[in-house]
Motif scaffolding. Sequence first.
Motif, PDB file in Angstrom:
ATOM      1  N   LEU A 138       0.832  -1.214   0.000  1.00  0.00           N
ATOM      2  CA  LEU A 138       0.000   0.000   0.000  1.00  0.00           C
ATOM      3  C   LEU A 138       0.862   1.258   0.000  1.00  0.00           C
ATOM      4  CD1 LEU A 138      -2.904  -0.779   2.498  1.00  0.00           C
ATOM      5  CD2 LEU A 138      -3.141  -0.177   0.096  1.00  0.00           C
ATOM      6  N   PHE A 139       1.899   1.248   0.829  1.00  0.00           N
ATOM      7  CA  PHE A 139       2.806   2.400   0.877  1.00  0.00           C
ATOM      8  C   PHE A 139       3.423   2.649  -0.496  1.00  0.00           C
ATOM      9  CE2 PHE A 139       7.307   3.647   1.117  1.00  0.00           C
ATOM     10  CZ  PHE A 139       7.174   4.946   1.615  1.00  0.00           C
ATOM     11  N   LEU A 140       3.928   1.593  -1.123  1.00  0.00           N
ATOM     12  CA  LEU A 140       4.604   1.746  -2.413  1.00  0.00           C
ATOM     13  C   LEU A 140       3.627   2.117  -3.524  1.00  0.00           C
ATOM     14  CD1 LEU A 140       7.063  -1.254  -2.103  1.00  0.00           C
ATOM     15  CD2 LEU A 140       7.666   1.181  -2.070  1.00  0.00           C
ATOM     16  N   HIS A 141       2.397   1.620  -3.433  1.00  0.00           N
ATOM     17  CA  HIS A 141       1.386   1.997  -4.423  1.00  0.00           C
ATOM     18  C   HIS A 141       1.093   3.492  -4.354  1.00  0.00           C
ATOM     19  CE1 HIS A 141      -2.044   1.854  -7.050  1.00  0.00           C
ATOM     20  NE2 HIS A 141      -2.847   2.276  -6.098  1.00  0.00           N
TER      21      HIS A 141
ATOM     22  N   SER B 249      -2.880   5.159 -11.597  1.00  0.00           N
ATOM     23  CA  SER B 249      -4.332   5.018 -11.528  1.00  0.00           C
ATOM     24  C   SER B 249      -4.843   4.305 -12.769  1.00  0.00           C
ATOM     25  CB  SER B 249      -4.990   6.401 -11.423  1.00  0.00           C
ATOM     26  OG  SER B 249      -6.384   6.306 -11.616  1.00  0.00           O
ATOM     27  N   ASN B 250      -5.766   3.379 -12.561  1.00  0.00           N
ATOM     28  CA  ASN B 250      -6.326   2.653 -13.690  1.00  0.00           C
ATOM     29  C   ASN B 250      -7.186   3.537 -14.585  1.00  0.00           C
ATOM     30  OD1 ASN B 250      -6.542  -0.012 -14.986  1.00  0.00           O
ATOM     31  ND2 ASN B 250      -8.741   0.234 -14.581  1.00  0.00           N
ATOM     32  N   THR B 251      -7.627   4.687 -14.069  1.00  0.00           N
ATOM     33  CA  THR B 251      -8.389   5.602 -14.918  1.00  0.00           C
ATOM     34  C   THR B 251      -7.541   6.136 -16.064  1.00  0.00           C
ATOM     35  OG1 THR B 251      -7.833   7.458 -13.473  1.00  0.00           O
ATOM     36  CG2 THR B 251      -9.904   6.311 -13.030  1.00  0.00           C
ATOM     37  N   VAL B 252      -6.222   6.141 -15.887  1.00  0.00           N
ATOM     38  CA  VAL B 252      -5.293   6.540 -16.948  1.00  0.00           C
ATOM     39  C   VAL B 252      -4.708   5.320 -17.644  1.00  0.00           C
ATOM     40  CG1 VAL B 252      -3.127   7.740 -17.466  1.00  0.00           C
ATOM     41  CG2 VAL B 252      -4.707   8.701 -15.791  1.00  0.00           C
ATOM     42  N   VAL B 253      -4.276   4.343 -16.859  1.00  0.00           N
ATOM     43  CA  VAL B 253      -3.636   3.152 -17.426  1.00  0.00           C
ATOM     44  C   VAL B 253      -4.619   2.347 -18.269  1.00  0.00           C
ATOM     45  CG1 VAL B 253      -2.444   0.996 -16.851  1.00  0.00           C
ATOM     46  CG2 VAL B 253      -1.971   3.069 -15.542  1.00  0.00           C
TER      47      VAL B 253
ATOM     48  N   ASN C 130       1.181  -4.304  -9.178  1.00  0.00           N
ATOM     49  CA  ASN C 130       0.909  -4.694  -7.798  1.00  0.00           C
ATOM     50  C   ASN C 130       1.783  -5.877  -7.381  1.00  0.00           C
ATOM     51  OD1 ASN C 130      -0.946  -6.682  -5.969  1.00  0.00           O
ATOM     52  ND2 ASN C 130      -1.291  -4.548  -5.390  1.00  0.00           N
ATOM     53  N   ALA C 131       1.950  -6.827  -8.284  1.00  0.00           N
ATOM     54  CA  ALA C 131       2.802  -7.990  -7.999  1.00  0.00           C
ATOM     55  C   ALA C 131       4.267  -7.591  -7.868  1.00  0.00           C
ATOM     56  CB  ALA C 131       2.627  -9.043  -9.096  1.00  0.00           C
ATOM     57  N   LEU C 132       4.699  -6.641  -8.685  1.00  0.00           N
ATOM     58  CA  LEU C 132       6.078  -6.143  -8.592  1.00  0.00           C
ATOM     59  C   LEU C 132       6.323  -5.503  -7.230  1.00  0.00           C
ATOM     60  CD1 LEU C 132       8.863  -5.232  -9.660  1.00  0.00           C
ATOM     61  CD2 LEU C 132       7.709  -3.257 -10.695  1.00  0.00           C
ATOM     62  N   LEU C 133       5.389  -4.687  -6.774  1.00  0.00           N
ATOM     63  CA  LEU C 133       5.534  -4.041  -5.472  1.00  0.00           C
ATOM     64  C   LEU C 133       5.559  -5.071  -4.353  1.00  0.00           C
ATOM     65  CD1 LEU C 133       3.085  -1.019  -5.910  1.00  0.00           C
ATOM     66  CD2 LEU C 133       5.545  -1.093  -6.366  1.00  0.00           C
TER      67      LEU C 133
ATOM     68  N   PHE D 134       9.566  10.252  -6.430  1.00  0.00           N
ATOM     69  CA  PHE D 134       9.982   8.875  -6.188  1.00  0.00           C
ATOM     70  C   PHE D 134      11.318   8.756  -5.462  1.00  0.00           C
ATOM     71  CE2 PHE D 134       7.616   7.720 -10.377  1.00  0.00           C
ATOM     72  CZ  PHE D 134       6.405   7.989  -9.764  1.00  0.00           C
ATOM     73  N   THR D 135      12.184   9.757  -5.600  1.00  0.00           N
ATOM     74  CA  THR D 135      13.530   9.600  -5.037  1.00  0.00           C
ATOM     75  C   THR D 135      13.980  10.805  -4.206  1.00  0.00           C
ATOM     76  OG1 THR D 135      14.509  10.379  -7.139  1.00  0.00           O
ATOM     77  CG2 THR D 135      14.290   7.980  -6.828  1.00  0.00           C
ATOM     78  N   LEU D 136      14.370  11.915  -4.834  1.00  0.00           N
ATOM     79  CA  LEU D 136      15.070  12.996  -4.136  1.00  0.00           C
ATOM     80  C   LEU D 136      14.176  13.952  -3.362  1.00  0.00           C
ATOM     81  CD1 LEU D 136      17.601  14.033  -6.946  1.00  0.00           C
ATOM     82  CD2 LEU D 136      17.996  12.452  -5.037  1.00  0.00           C
ATOM     83  N   GLY D 137      13.045  14.307  -3.944  1.00  0.00           N
ATOM     84  CA  GLY D 137      12.276  15.426  -3.422  1.00  0.00           C
ATOM     85  C   GLY D 137      12.832  16.727  -3.967  1.00  0.00           C
ATOM     86  N   VAL D 138      12.038  17.785  -3.938  1.00  0.00           N
ATOM     87  CA  VAL D 138      12.442  19.059  -4.525  1.00  0.00           C
ATOM     88  C   VAL D 138      13.622  19.670  -3.768  1.00  0.00           C
ATOM     89  CG1 VAL D 138      11.698  21.404  -5.085  1.00  0.00           C
ATOM     90  CG2 VAL D 138      10.116  19.491  -5.393  1.00  0.00           C
ATOM     91  N   GLU D 139      13.566  19.638  -2.427  1.00  0.00           N
ATOM     92  CA  GLU D 139      14.606  20.244  -1.599  1.00  0.00           C
ATOM     93  C   GLU D 139      15.085  19.245  -0.554  1.00  0.00           C
ATOM     94  OE1 GLU D 139      12.664  23.598   0.113  1.00  0.00           O
ATOM     95  OE2 GLU D 139      12.985  24.882  -1.646  1.00  0.00           O
ATOM     96  N   ASP D 140      16.307  19.439  -0.065  1.00  0.00           N
ATOM     97  CA  ASP D 140      16.795  18.585   1.016  1.00  0.00           C
ATOM     98  C   ASP D 140      16.332  19.133   2.365  1.00  0.00           C
ATOM     99  OD1 ASP D 140      18.517  20.650   1.784  1.00  0.00           O
ATOM    100  OD2 ASP D 140      20.322  19.689   0.996  1.00  0.00           O
ATOM    101  N   LEU D 141      16.773  18.522   3.440  1.00  0.00           N
ATOM    102  CA  LEU D 141      16.294  18.913   4.769  1.00  0.00           C
ATOM    103  C   LEU D 141      16.723  20.311   5.171  1.00  0.00           C
ATOM    104  CD1 LEU D 141      16.877  15.564   6.720  1.00  0.00           C
ATOM    105  CD2 LEU D 141      14.765  16.417   5.687  1.00  0.00           C
ATOM    106  N   ASN D 142      17.709  20.867   4.477  1.00  0.00           N
ATOM    107  CA  ASN D 142      18.158  22.232   4.757  1.00  0.00           C
ATOM    108  C   ASN D 142      17.547  23.260   3.810  1.00  0.00           C
ATOM    109  OD1 ASN D 142      19.952  21.435   6.870  1.00  0.00           O
ATOM    110  ND2 ASN D 142      21.373  20.682   5.317  1.00  0.00           N
ATOM    111  N   GLY D 143      16.624  22.804   2.974  1.00  0.00           N
ATOM    112  CA  GLY D 143      15.954  23.712   2.050  1.00  0.00           C
ATOM    113  C   GLY D 143      16.713  23.989   0.769  1.00  0.00           C
TER     114      GLY D 143
END
Length: 269
Positions: free
Chosen positions: A84-87, A93-97, A107-110, A157-166
């Motif tokens: 659930l977290f990874l989803h 969303s299946n509305t697009v896929v 889902n099986a990959l996750l 998915f990975t970095l985020g826009v800013e780090d913890l120091n902004g």
Amino acid sequence: MGDASTILSADDARHFLRRTGFGAKPGEVAALTGLSRGQAADRALSFRPSKKTVGGRYFVLAQNKWFRHMLSPGTPALQEKLVLFLHDHFATSNTVVESVALMSKQNALLRFRCRQSFKTLVKEINRDAAMMRFLDTVRNEKFHPNENYPRELLELFTLGVEDLNGAPNYAQEDIVQIARAFTGWRHTGSGKAYFDADLHDTKAEFPGRGAKRIFTDHGGFGPAGRDFDDQGEGPTEIDRVVDHVFDHRDTDGESTVARRVAARLVEYF
């Protein structure tokens, strides 16, 4: 506050089970009461990777099967909590896929990767057909590089826009360059990813786009940044991009991806 050796009371066990699963049955509470926190965590994480695919012909049926599987006594609760977290993390969303089969495959990959290498999972998400549809990799080609997936790869998915120091973790030019790496990727009707070299951006064909380089003056790489075609142009580029993303360091010199994903897991649980 206690540590990993702190012994769980019945109330502690109930709290642990609610956070790592979907409820706390009396027998489960009794089984954990008296164990240490570390022992309880080890027990919750002891499940083996599962390749089970939970699908169906129609979306609602597939969704119902997932719920039943999730709540089944024989299913590791923490496994499905992580699915659930990874989803949510790799949101699609299946509305697009518009393909129950491809959503079930994701889902099986996750489920299979939920307690394994996060870097490996990101590389596989790069080639996941549902994701390729949802964020337009299937429409990314050399004449019109599409930035949707590269942007979400860095921002969500990975970095985020800013780090913890902004401080900013990347620049728009990084997204532009990463989009070039993903040009030419498509999938078959069954969801198997493949690379079409005729649709891929190369430096010889587009010299004006410059070097295939990211993170100049970001991520601790210095002004030289990192080239992602150092193992050759073509299908290897999307994996090299991920390698460089995971080498990214924040302004404290720490792993940017590890810090962000750990923070998201703490918030979730």
